[in-house]
Design an enzyme around this catalytic site. Sequence first.
Site, mmCIF file in Angstrom:
data_model
loop_
_atom_site.group_PDB
_atom_site.id
_atom_site.type_symbol
_atom_site.label_atom_id
_atom_site.label_comp_id
_atom_site.label_asym_id
_atom_site.label_seq_id
_atom_site.Cartn_x
_atom_site.Cartn_y
_atom_site.Cartn_z
ATOM 1 N N ASP A 47 55.762 -89.973 56.601
ATOM 2 C CA ASP A 47 56.973 -89.620 55.856
ATOM 3 C C ASP A 47 57.957 -90.790 55.831
ATOM 4 O OD1 ASP A 47 57.161 -86.333 55.471
ATOM 5 O OD2 ASP A 47 55.952 -86.919 57.195
ATOM 6 N N THR A 140 54.237 -81.198 54.896
ATOM 7 C CA THR A 140 53.923 -81.908 56.135
ATOM 8 C C THR A 140 53.130 -81.032 57.094
ATOM 9 O OG1 THR A 140 55.923 -83.246 55.890
ATOM 10 C CG2 THR A 140 54.897 -83.226 58.055
#
Length: 359
Positions: A47, A140
Amino acid sequence: MDSPYSHELRIAIRAVQSAAKISQSVLSSDDKGTVEKDDLSPVTIADFAIQALLTATVHSVFPDDNFVGEESAADLRDNPLLLSRVWELLLPLRDDEAKSLCKLPRSPEEMCAMIDECGFGEPGGPESGRVWVFDPIDGTATFVRREAYAINLALLEGGRQVLSVVGCPTLPAHAKGPIDNKTTGLGSIVFAVKGHGTYVRPLLETAREPALQKLEPHAASVSVADLRAVSCYHMLDSGVDGAHDAIMARLGIATRGCDLLAWVLRWVALGLGLANMTVWVYKKRERTGKIWDHAGAMLLFEEVGGKITDIDGKAIDLTVGRKLAANHGFVAAPRNIHHLVLKAVHDVLHEQGKANLLA
């Protein structure tokens, strides 16, 4: 594709391709450097690295534009080991930086600054000009399990979506529905330009795959009997228990269809025609969506004939802040029957004694 945003599109696609390389290098790892944020959602080293890459690349070409992204660099500054791991993810891209049109940060400090350029950004109001919105890894929680995720890149002008580029490293360009979080393939990029349609292409060009396909306006004129859903059935507790199934039953939708955690992938499924409706009602009025989960990606469905509002029937307002505080939930359906889907939502909520969730 010829459009007023051809240059932006070219840069964005190359940036997403490089971002996908980063994500795929982390996807196979057992240790993804996962950190739990204040809202209890996870963030990985991928990320951080992808947000730095996207911001540095676009900022180098369009230095006067503004940026909004999901992550900030606070955890990296507090954790030198985590900072080092994120920096190391970017180093292998140095060799093909010029060829890929990407711009990489030149130091860990600059990397953190690029992440924070987004992490503290606000979309601004109708006079805000050009704002890029990034979600480096949407989904995620599934990414950590080596399942479906997306890389979202959007351009807003005055708070209106004008460009969407979504990288789908696990979703094949010619996927057949229904799909779920475990669907795998060579990967694709789905993109749209306002007024110019929605397109899909392989993540990387190959001899076996067509380079580019424009998607026909499949949601322009269908009936309620043609509705096919995409939602998240097993991994979220933020929705109203029982309401979503009841709404689909009211509409005569017999199968649950696509089951995806990531909101960006749900918009992709709608754009690709793997589904043509979705409804989401949060348990509490104060619960809202986040701009990076929806900005740009919604355009994929709108450009093939879809209409998207909140459960009150209001257009989604992307100008109010990092959270979509002016809206509650989502109702997306073919434009000509959206009002019927919205009515089904209202009828079910009234029948279940949950009309307080409506404005």
